[in-house]
Design an enzyme around this catalytic site. Structure first.
Site, PDB file in Angstrom:
ATOM      1  N   TRP A  73      22.799 -92.844  32.462  1.00 50.04           N
ATOM      2  CA  TRP A  73      24.189 -92.395  32.445  1.00 50.04           C
ATOM      3  C   TRP A  73      24.855 -92.981  33.680  1.00 50.04           C
ATOM      4  O   TRP A  73      24.345 -92.842  34.798  1.00 50.04           O
ATOM      5  CB  TRP A  73      24.201 -90.871  32.463  1.00 50.04           C
ATOM      6  CG  TRP A  73      25.529 -90.207  32.512  1.00 50.04           C
ATOM      7  CD1 TRP A  73      26.611 -90.460  31.714  1.00 50.04           C
ATOM      8  CD2 TRP A  73      25.908 -89.134  33.371  1.00 50.04           C
ATOM      9  NE1 TRP A  73      27.630 -89.604  32.030  1.00 50.04           N
ATOM     10  CE2 TRP A  73      27.232 -88.772  33.042  1.00 50.04           C
ATOM     11  CE3 TRP A  73      25.254 -88.426  34.383  1.00 50.04           C
ATOM     12  CZ2 TRP A  73      27.907 -87.746  33.690  1.00 50.04           C
ATOM     13  CZ3 TRP A  73      25.938 -87.406  35.027  1.00 50.04           C
ATOM     14  CH2 TRP A  73      27.256 -87.074  34.668  1.00 50.04           C
ATOM     15  N   ASP A 108      16.882 -84.329  34.465  1.00 50.09           N
ATOM     16  CA  ASP A 108      18.241 -84.067  34.030  1.00 50.09           C
ATOM     17  C   ASP A 108      18.130 -83.688  32.555  1.00 50.09           C
ATOM     18  O   ASP A 108      17.786 -84.518  31.718  1.00 50.09           O
ATOM     19  CB  ASP A 108      19.122 -85.310  34.200  1.00 50.09           C
ATOM     20  CG  ASP A 108      20.587 -85.031  33.855  1.00 50.09           C
ATOM     21  OD1 ASP A 108      21.431 -85.910  34.077  1.00 50.09           O
ATOM     22  OD2 ASP A 108      20.892 -83.927  33.337  1.00 50.09           O
ATOM     23  N   LYS A 145      27.070 -79.685  26.060  1.00 47.96           N
ATOM     24  CA  LYS A 145      26.895 -80.108  24.676  1.00 47.96           C
ATOM     25  C   LYS A 145      26.274 -79.029  23.820  1.00 47.96           C
ATOM     26  O   LYS A 145      26.763 -78.746  22.723  1.00 47.96           O
ATOM     27  CB  LYS A 145      25.991 -81.356  24.596  1.00 47.96           C
ATOM     28  CG  LYS A 145      26.655 -82.620  25.071  1.00 47.96           C
ATOM     29  CD  LYS A 145      26.629 -82.736  26.564  1.00 47.96           C
ATOM     30  CE  LYS A 145      27.049 -84.092  27.050  1.00 47.96           C
ATOM     31  NZ  LYS A 145      27.215 -84.078  28.527  1.00 47.96           N
TER      32      LYS A 145
END
Lengths: 430, 453
Positions: free
Chosen positions: A160, A241, A277
């Site tokens: 990311w 993460d 999310k």
């Protein structure tokens, strides 16, 4: 006076002319900000900005990773709506403690570490509520800088894009490790293991717990076990993460498998968790940073230092999203509803992967699109080149990040055919 | 040491010795956050390895937020929390404004989604907040010369500005009032912006040391950032007069400094949004470039939602655009984009004429209650204290806080003997005081002032 000279010299070098003397008519004053360049657009969030500005009725946004239903609409989960109703008219808006909502944190740790985790019972986890996953990563990076000065962070290639910004602004030097294998569009496992082996003992590694962003390529369970063993031998620190728990397979426990393996193997890990999310709470910015410590005393000390870092950044985290999470997770009915809804989202994406792949194959694409269904989670690393992506945008009004990452959450039965066709057009002569 | 002594199969036992190098503890004094460790005792643990965070010491309790925690732990029935600056009703209950409840119900009915805001925050909020600060028709707004981005309340907004200063004005210093809000220094420290202080509080008068303030601002290196409290100075409650603000602006311009306003109490000080923005607007009139950090924690009671903004007034729209883009670049690796809930509440309240009027009325009510309580406290002090001490500073000060003039030992007495919780600098939060408790507080203050040194 030395400083004034310095600023004046710097100012004249940059072409700034500080005003002096009378201050009557100041419209002609030159700006302090002459040297400030316009910042480049954020590669991910900039895509949505461009999409919004596009007037074409055919436009498709497969850029930012925000879930859309099959009509391409943002979704607020039912469990969230219900939680909001219950919270309406709440009389509590006082500051949360610096560490955030203890209740939310406790419920969140259970998701990552397991409902009956001995580490939770033994109070060995230092944990604080954070500004979603970004805030958790940043807080950890600042903590790493302060308490392991001189350490570096190993980041997978690719990752990311904001991971790089985060550790950079925290002033922690970065190194990379092999991850994505362009030829197979899968995991470059042997190169990854080599990099882990060759890193100096006691290095810090950033791992994506599940649904790797941007590739969608995850190690298998067996591979995770091997990685864990090597980490043990090298005494590395694993920072996970986990932004997509539940979103990858549809089953939160399964998606936490990598973390559970490391915990079983005795690692003291760090975890960033996000509800952006999996609970659709994107704009509410709800997350959690946890660090597994040796004992409760150390956990208390580490937590106090995390709070110390948070205080001059934002004082204490926002309440509303945390209350939503707590309301949902502590009520068995709402929690059960949430789990169902997460599975619906994950299943829709898995379905779209299948449809996209089949559509491309039906169009007679010369390329293999097997990776579309092998990869997992919100994103598909298509293998498209930046030039091909640019063509998709300029000719077909399809928006994605230039690394070829497609947010499958933005693919619908309504646009999958158009998308497949466009991809085929720009790749058929490859 | 409370190591976990679980037995786990074939896990190897590692003495802590081995981890010494990893921690890089080195010589003491090199890192104030790590303590030197003695390795004379080898301890076995069954974890893969002992923690690399072994040397981490307990952080000191936050001087402000730590007060509330101590208050909660106190079981005495007379206890009074005059620590953190959160408004309380006369019944000493937290207060959620009616307009906030209305706005939330509206939002609920509308079924707003929860998508990511852009990095700079909610556009409707950014527009509303700049207009509240400068006035809707103000030239700086019309000319698009203000870079505004939503921030995590006042703290977050200050931090963004501090990071911008560090990046674009390396070596420049921020000059801060003595005293100031406890977290200001932490913010500039963590952002690595050097700071120094200008005189502000005069203990002799329990008022403003104006001469000292002007002298110190004059002496600061040209091009320094001067941190000013727009209204209701925290912790003293002492604000410059309008005439003094003019002189402050003069000396700042003369020395080519950059003003940096912290506006955490707009509307809360006098009860009027416009009146409380007077200092900021004066500077805008001068055509100066400056920063303003805003917070809606107190004036809209949105403490926990972390809603505020950083505004940078520039001399051109082009500069504002560029500055805004760089503020975004600082925010993205900090939290990506700001929380939506509080921003929507503000935008809804300000955007609806009825709710906006209601808000103004509620703000007047809150500010009014504090003024009433100040009067009552003053009256109690005057009637109970026969020493002839001048307590009028209580009435002259403004906003949520009052600097009592009590020193640390005296403040400790307030807590230890009277169970009155306040910060060690002598600051009391009048927002946490009820009319009913004024006499008790007066007794405590008189005792601490006269009988404790």
């Amino acid at each position: 006076m030395a400083l004034a000279m310095m600023i004046r010299n710097a100012a004249s070098k940059r072409g700034m002319t500080p005003i002096s003397g009378d201050f009557g008519g100041l419209r002609s004053m030159s700006s302090w900000w002459k040297s400030v360049e316009p910042a480049p657009k954020d590669p991910i969030l900039g895509v949505t900005e461009a999409f919004l500005a596009d007037p074409s009725p055919e436009k498709v946004n497969v850029g930012v990773g925000a879930y859309r239903d099959d009509n391409g609409k943002p979704v607020v989960l039912e469990c969230v709506r219900e939680a909001e109703k219950r919270l309406a008219g709440s009389t509590f808006m006082e500051y949360l403690p610096m560490g955030g909502s203890a209740k939310m944190v406790d419920l969140t740790l259970k998701l990552a570490y397991g409902d009956n985790s001995e580490f939770i019972k033994d109070k060995r986890i230092a944990a604080v509520q954070t500004l979603s996953g970004t805030g958790a990563c940043r807080l950890f990076a600042d903590f790493q800088k302060r308490f392991s000065p001189g350490s570096q962070i190993y980041i997978p290639v690719p990752t990311w894009s904001n991971h790089h910004n985060i550790w950079k602004d925290a002033q922690v030097p970065q190194k990379t490790y092999h991850y994505y294998h362009p030829e197979t569009k899968g995991l470059d496992f042997s190169a990854l293991m080599d990099d882990v082996k060759n890193a100096p003992e006691g290095s810090f590694f950033l791992l994506h717990a599940c649904a790797h962003n941007p590739t969608g390529v995850d190690p298998t369970e067996e591979q995770w076990r091997e990685i864990s063993q090597l980490f043990k031998a090298k005494k590395h620190f694993a920072f996970f993460d986990m932004a997509y728990q539940g979103f990858a397979s549809g089953d939160p426990a399964r998606d936490a498998k990598s973390i559970r393996i490391f915990l079983e193997d005795g690692h003291h890990i760090g975890i960033s968790q996000s509800y952006a999310k999996n609970m659709g709470l994107y704009g509410q910015r709800v997350g959690c940073l946890s660090v597994l410590c040796e004992d409760p005393k150390q956990a208390v000390a580490v937590k106090s230092q995390l709070q110390q870092l948070a205080r001059p950044m934002y004082s204490n985290p926002p309440l509303h999203g945390a209350q939503l999470v707590s309301t949902i997770l502590e009520d068995p009915e709402l929690k059960s509803l949430w789990l169902k809804e997460v599975k619906v989202m994950a299943d829709r994406i898995i379905g779209m992967r299948t449809t996209l792949r089949e559509s491309l194959e039906k169009l007679g694409s010369p390329l293999s699109w097997e990776h579309v269904t092998k990869q997992i989670g919100m994103f598909c690393y298509s293998g498209l080149t930046p030039e091909q992506v640019d063509r998709l945008t300029s000719e077909y009004h399809i928006y994605m990040t230039r690394n070829g990452r497609i947010s499958m959450a933005g693919v619908t039965t309504g646009n999958v055919g158009y998308l497949a066709n466009a991809i085929h057009e720009v790749t058929k002569s490859s | 040491m409370a190591s976990s002594m679980l037995s786990l199969g074939s896990t190897s036992l590692l003495p802590r010795e081995i981890n010494k190098d990893k921690l890089k503890l080195g010589t003491s004094g090199s890192n104030p956050f790590l303590k030197a460790k003695s390795f004379s005792r080898v301890t076995m643990t069954v974890a893969v390895k002992p923690s690399r965070f072994e040397g981490i010491t307990m952080a000191p309790p936050d001087p402000i937020l730590g007060v509330s925690e101590a208050f909660k732990a106190d079981t005495n029935e007379m206890k009074l929390n005059l620590g953190v600056g959160a408004y309380r009703t006369e019944e000493l209950q937290p207060y959620v404004l009616n307009v906030v409840k209305k706005a939330e119900n509206l939002m609920l009915e509308r079924g707003d989604n929860k998508e990511y805001l852009p990095i700079e925050g909610l556009a409707a909020f950014n527009k509303a907040t700049a207009e509240l600060l400068f006035g809707a028709g103000h030239p700086v707004i019309k000319e698009q010369r203000v870079a505004t981005i939503q921030g995590l309340s006042g703290t977050g907004s200050l931090r963004l500005a501090a990071a911008l200063i560090e990046r674009y004005f390396p070596g420049a210093k921020v000059v801060i009032s003595s005293p100031t809000w406890g977290n200001h220094k932490n913010i500039f420290n963590d952002a690595k912006v050097p700071w120094s202080e200008y005189r502000y509080y005069d203990p002799k008068t329990i008022g403003l040391d104006f001469e000292g303030m002007i002298a110190d601002i004059k002496e600061a290196p040209e091009g320094s950032f001067i941190l000013l409290h727009g209204c209701a100075h925290n912790p003293t409650g002492i604000d410059p007069t309008p005439e003094q603000w003019v002189k402050i602006a003069d000396v700042i311009q003369e020395k080519n400094h950059i003003p940096f306003f912290d506006v955490a109490y707009q509307g809360f000080a006098s009860g009027s949004l416009d009146e409380d923005a007077a200092s900021v607007r004066l500077f805008a009139e001068r055509g100066m470039e400056f920063f303003v950090a805003q917070s809606y924690s107190k004036n809209l009671g949105l403490y926990a939602e972390r809603i505020g903004a950083i505004n940078v007034v520039c001399s051109s729209a082009d500069a504002a655009t560029r500055v805004k883009s760089q503020l975004k670049r600082i925010a993205r690796p900090m939290y990506s984009n700001p929380p939506v809930h509080g921003a929507r509440i503000v935008a809804n309240v300000v955007g609806d004429a009825t709710m906006f009027s209601e808000w103004k009325a509620e703000m007047e009510m809150m500010a009014g209650r504090i003024k009433t309580v100040r009067q009552e406290l003053y009256d109690s002090l005057v009637s109970k204290d026969k020493s002839g001490k001048d307590w009028s500073f209580i009435l002259k000060q403004i906003g949520m806080f009052s600097f009592t003039g009590l020193n640390k030992t005296q403040s400790d007495n307030m807590t230890n003997k009277w169970h009155v919780y306040m910060t060690k600098d002598g600051r009391i939060s009048l927002a946490g005081l009820s009319l009913a408790k004024c006499e008790y507080l007066a007794d405590a203050i008189i005792d601490s002032y006269h009988n404790v040194s």
